[in-house]
Motif scaffolding. Structure first.
Motif, PDB file in Angstrom:
ATOM      1  N   LYS A   1       0.798  -0.986  -0.074  1.00 16.66           N
ATOM      2  CA  LYS A   1       0.161   0.191  -0.124  1.00 16.66           C
ATOM      3  C   LYS A   1       1.031   1.401  -0.041  1.00 16.66           C
ATOM      4  O   LYS A   1       0.556   2.291  -0.734  1.00 16.66           O
ATOM      5  N   SER A   2       1.588   1.175   1.039  1.00 17.24           N
ATOM      6  CA  SER A   2       2.667   2.349   1.014  1.00 17.24           C
ATOM      7  C   SER A   2       3.699   2.741  -0.463  1.00 17.24           C
ATOM      8  O   SER A   2       3.664   3.691  -0.885  1.00 17.24           O
ATOM      9  N   THR A   3       4.047   1.286  -0.887  1.00 17.63           N
ATOM     10  CA  THR A   3       4.795   1.327  -2.172  1.00 17.63           C
ATOM     11  C   THR A   3       3.912   1.971  -3.165  1.00 17.63           C
ATOM     12  O   THR A   3       4.305   2.809  -4.088  1.00 17.63           O
TER      13      THR A   3
ATOM     14  N   MET B   1      -2.759  10.306   1.193  1.00 14.08           N
ATOM     15  CA  MET B   1      -2.798  10.009   2.650  1.00 14.08           C
ATOM     16  C   MET B   1      -2.277   8.350   2.965  1.00 14.08           C
ATOM     17  O   MET B   1      -2.890   7.589   2.888  1.00 14.08           O
ATOM     18  N   ASP B   2      -1.164   8.424   3.853  1.00 14.03           N
ATOM     19  CA  ASP B   2      -0.750   6.972   4.000  1.00 14.03           C
ATOM     20  C   ASP B   2      -0.791   6.655   5.387  1.00 14.03           C
ATOM     21  O   ASP B   2      -0.224   7.107   6.280  1.00 14.03           O
ATOM     22  N   GLU B   3      -1.895   5.912   5.943  1.00 17.99           N
ATOM     23  CA  GLU B   3      -2.412   5.730   7.199  1.00 17.99           C
ATOM     24  C   GLU B   3      -2.062   6.758   8.229  1.00 17.99           C
ATOM     25  O   GLU B   3      -1.592   6.674   9.150  1.00 17.99           O
ATOM     26  N   PRO B   4      -2.838   8.063   7.932  1.00 21.01           N
ATOM     27  CA  PRO B   4      -2.507   9.028   8.559  1.00 21.01           C
ATOM     28  C   PRO B   4      -2.817   9.224  10.041  1.00 21.01           C
ATOM     29  O   PRO B   4      -2.328   9.562  10.832  1.00 21.01           O
TER      30      PRO B   4
HETATM   31 MG   LIG Z   1       2.443   1.301   4.907  1.00 21.28          MG
END
Ligand SMILES: [Mg+2]
Ligand SMILES: Nc1ncnc2c1ncn2[C@@H]1O[C@H](COP(=O)(O)OP(=O)(O)OP(=O)(O)O)[C@@H](O)[C@H]1O
Lengths: 290, 237
Positions: free
Chosen positions: B43-45, B148-151
């Motif tokens: 996901k972050s990638t 937004m990455d798991e903010p």
């Molecule tokens: Mg991540």
């Protein structure tokens, strides 16, 4: 911000006061010890001076004797021109040579910071540079830097330039390595975030990276200041005819222990004050993190 | 035009570690897309590729029709970790972006509820308020797309609920596209127009979410919402 006032007051109580008090206590203890030693040690130099001269001697002839380090140009006649040793003349001598040393130490130090910070930032960003620098640094760590002072006198002559160059050289590496290390240990999002806000690499270096590393750099800036003072002393031992290092060397040459003690005391006081100034300024700049 | 067109996106960090393999995805403008997936599924990638912070091994990403070649101000990002500079006061933090204007800065400081705290240092704020600073900063920079990455994953339930409301408000006000990564099914159902589950390198599920807004707590009682929750949890396994 009731909380803040509390911590700040506590911080002051915790840090500054005991430090000042401890310093004072240290100096007093040192003086008492010195006086005791002067009573116990009877040995004398070839000039007949006690190797541990008692305080009353240090505070009289130790001070007035410094008059001959005044080299003229500021109004009063020098001892060479026939003036008698006196406290005012000694004060001039101390001032003149302190000024010379202060200028060299601070010019060299500031130059080292001005060079070390940007080069450190660049080094951290470019991998081959980083490797080259850590190689050189590894080599330098094995060499006693202070021993390279005569080389600078050889290259630049017995000049203030040589002295400043040597101080810069000594302190530069400390700043450079600490900067590169601090940059490398920054968390990635700290620089990625401003990139997604459209900041240019230069803006990121100045507005983000530089302040971000400052707390980690504080210790190194202090260390570099200490190195600068050690270097300035070493640089004044060869050829140059002014500065506290030169005066110290002269008293050593003629084994004038009482004068030596006074010059060393002045030098220690100035270097301590300089370190405190660095500490204070960097503390201000990193106030946001406390 | 689509906010994003992703074609054949492949990221290989090193042999054997290929979190994304040939992923295709279109994100229409104005959509609130939640990317859901188990930990370590890329996901972050994916988000870092969308931001331009990571160059994919293969594939193309087009943002507003133009290939993504690096990070820029048109794609703002809110990070999971605290990324706001601690040496900039709240106002300076919100004004950090290259496109921000005084007017926008003042507006979004008010919109996220930080009025009166403009002169505070970030360390004087709670974790939730620091997130508000980050959100205001991104909006004040007026990007086309927000990533937004798991903010909110490090925040408590109440703080998080408050932030959900703020983000939804700002989204409705500005009409920007938001790609929001989370591993929390409830968070996704509360926020999203559409939920995409990423797993085994690609898109495993692609579900529209049509519950009327505002959603809030009443979604917990809703039968359809519970069915969706169960289905999503099942496909996350
Ligand atoms: Mg991540
Ligand atoms: N810089 C990197 N170098 C090598 N491998 C990486 C790197 N970043 C991520 N990975 C690997 O790629 C895979 C996907 O990572 P990613 O961070 O995209 O997952 P994620 O879905 O965001 O997980 P989480 O929910 O835990 O944040 C993981 O196996 C991770 O170990």
């Amino acid at each position: 911000m009731i909380e803040d006032v509390g911590t700040r007051r506590f911080g002051v109580a915790l840090r500054t006061r005991p430090r000042n008090r401890a310093l004072l206590a240290g100096v007093l203890a040192g003086l008492v010890l010195w006086q005791l030693l002067s009573l116990l040690v009877g040995a004398t130099t070839s000039q007949g001076q006690n190797v541990v001269p008692p305080l009353q001697q240090v505070l009289t002839t130790g001070i007035t004797g410094l008059s001959h380090f005044y080299k003229g140009g500021w109004g009063p006649e020098t001892t060479l021109q026939g003036a008698e040793d006196s406290v005012p003349l000694a004060a001039l001598a101390v001032l003149q040579n302190s000024l010379a040393t202060l200028v060299r130490a601070w010019a060299g130090y500031l130059l080292a910071v001005a060079l070390g910070l940007p080069i450190g930032l660049a080094v951290a960003a470019v991998r081959p540079l980083r490797q080259a620098v850590s190689g050189i640094a590894g080599l330098l760590r094995m060499l006693p830097v202070l021993a390279m002072s005569p080389l600078f006198a050889l290259w630049f002559g017995a000049t203030t330039t040589a002295s400043i160059a040597f101080v810069t050289f000594g302190a530069f590496w400390v700043v450079l390595l600490a900067t590169a290390n601090a940059v490398n240990s920054l968390p990635a999002p700290l620089t990625e975030y401003p990139r997604t806000l459209g900041l240019t690499p230069l803006q990121i270096s100045i507005r983000i990276v530089l302040p971000a590393i400052l707390p980690a750099l504080r210790g190194a800036l202090m260390l570099a200041a200490g190195t600068a003072w050690a270097c300035v002393l070493a640089s004044e031992l060869y050829g140059i005819q002014s500065g506290l290092g030169w005066a110290l060397n002269q008293t050593l040459l003629y084994t004038l222990v009482d004068q030596m003690v006074v010059v060393a005391g002045v030098f220690a006081g100035l270097s301590l004050a300089s370190l405190r100034l660095v500490n204070c300024v960097t503390g201000r700049l990193t106030g946001w993190s406390e | 035009m689509n906010a994003f067109e992703i074609r054949g996106l492949t990221v290989q960090y090193q042999p054997g570690i290929t979190p994304l393999k040939n992923l295709d995805l279109d994100v229409p403008n104005g959509q609130f897309l939640c990317v859901l997936g188990p930990s370590g599924q890329g996901k972050s990638t994916l988000l870092r590729c969308l931001a331009g912070l990571l160059v994919p091994t293969e594939g193309v990403i087009r943002a507003q029709g133009k290939p993504v070649e690096g990070p820029d101000a048109s794609r703002g990002m809110v990070f999971q970790q605290d990324a706001i500079p601690g040496w900039l006061r709240v106002r300076d933090n919100v004004a950090l972006g290259s496109r921000s204007t005084d007017e926008q800065v003042a507006h979004f400081i008010r919109a996220v509820g930080l009025e009166g705290r403009e002169k505070d240092w970030p360390r004087q704020l709670s974790g939730g308020m620091r997130k508000r600073v980050a959100i205001a900063a991104v909006f004040a920079n007026d990007p086309d797309i927000l990533l937004m990455d798991e903010p909110f994953s490090s925040l408590d339930h109440l703080t998080r609920t408050g932030l959900h409301e703020t983000v939804l408000q700002l989204w409705e006000e500005t009409g920007k596209t938001i790609v929001f990564v989370t591993h929390d099914v409830d968070e996704a159902i509360t926020l999203a127009d559409r939920i995409v589950i990423v797993g085994r390198g690609g898109v495993r599920a692609d579900v529209p979410v049509t519950f009327p807004r505002p959603r809030g707590e009443n979604l917990r009682m809703d039968v359809d919402a519970n069915l969706l929750r169960a289905a999503l949890l099942e496909s996350l396994k």
